[in-house]
Write a protein that holds these residues in place. Sequence first.
Motif, PDB file in Angstrom:
ATOM      1  N   TYR A  77       8.003  -4.087 -12.839  1.00 34.28           N
ATOM      2  CA  TYR A  77       6.785  -4.341 -13.612  1.00 34.28           C
ATOM      3  C   TYR A  77       6.769  -3.619 -14.953  1.00 34.28           C
ATOM      4  CZ  TYR A  77       5.451  -5.855  -8.972  1.00 34.28           C
ATOM      5  OH  TYR A  77       5.439  -6.470  -7.752  1.00 34.28           O
ATOM      6  N   HIS A 101       8.686  -0.926 -26.432  1.00 28.03           N
ATOM      7  CA  HIS A 101      10.103  -1.237 -26.646  1.00 28.03           C
ATOM      8  C   HIS A 101      10.950  -0.042 -26.215  1.00 28.03           C
ATOM      9  CE1 HIS A 101       9.820   1.170 -30.345  1.00 28.03           C
ATOM     10  NE2 HIS A 101       8.699   0.509 -30.567  1.00 28.03           N
ATOM     11  N   GLU A 102      12.249  -0.247 -26.160  1.00 29.65           N
ATOM     12  CA  GLU A 102      13.161   0.763 -25.622  1.00 29.65           C
ATOM     13  C   GLU A 102      13.091   2.082 -26.386  1.00 29.65           C
ATOM     14  OE1 GLU A 102      17.846   1.296 -24.360  1.00 29.65           O
ATOM     15  OE2 GLU A 102      17.250  -0.426 -25.568  1.00 29.65           O
ATOM     16  N   ASP A 141       9.319  -1.975 -17.961  1.00 34.67           N
ATOM     17  CA  ASP A 141      10.702  -1.942 -18.436  1.00 34.67           C
ATOM     18  C   ASP A 141      11.179  -0.542 -18.811  1.00 34.67           C
ATOM     19  OD1 ASP A 141      10.989  -4.702 -18.139  1.00 34.67           O
ATOM     20  OD2 ASP A 141      10.210  -5.094 -20.151  1.00 34.67           O
ATOM     21  N   TRP A 142      10.233   0.350 -19.147  1.00 38.65           N
ATOM     22  CA  TRP A 142      10.603   1.678 -19.626  1.00 38.65           C
ATOM     23  C   TRP A 142       9.757   2.743 -18.952  1.00 38.65           C
ATOM     24  CZ3 TRP A 142       9.364  -2.269 -23.233  1.00 38.65           C
ATOM     25  CH2 TRP A 142      10.486  -2.943 -23.721  1.00 38.65           C
ATOM     26  N   PRO A 162      11.129   2.958 -14.864  1.00 37.25           N
ATOM     27  CA  PRO A 162      11.287   1.508 -14.986  1.00 37.25           C
ATOM     28  C   PRO A 162      11.393   0.865 -13.606  1.00 37.25           C
ATOM     29  CG  PRO A 162      12.758   2.653 -16.489  1.00 37.25           C
ATOM     30  CD  PRO A 162      12.151   3.696 -15.591  1.00 37.25           C
TER      31      PRO A 162
END
Length: 105
Positions: A84, A47-48, A86-87, A81
Motif C-alpha cells: 500500500y 516519490h523515492e 511505496d516508500w 514499504p
Amino acid sequence: MNIQAVRFLIESSFKDIKVDSVQLIGSGNDCDAYEINDNIIFKFPKHERAGLNIKKEIEILRFLENKLSCPIPKVLYVGVPNGYADWIHEGLEKLKELDSCLMTS
C-alpha cells in the motif's frame, strides 16, 4: 493519497492505532502530512527521493532526542514499504508548545 487510504494504511500497518480522525495539514512537492487523532503527524512521501529524505529525518530526530533544550517531534511510528505504501513513512508526536523556544529580537 485520500483520507480513506490514509486511515487504512495506518490501521493496517500499526495495530495499536485506531484512527478516529484524519486531517490533511500540508501537501508539498515531496510529502503529504496528515494529523491523526489530534496528536500524531504522519508524513507520506510522494516519490523515492522524498522517501530517502524521510529516512534521514527519522535518523536525525532519533539522534537529537533528549539532546536539545527545545522540544522536537519524537518518532513514534516508522512504516515500511508494502503493498500500500511505496516508500518509508513516519508518524511523529505532534508538538503542543513551542513558545519557550521562539527567539525574540
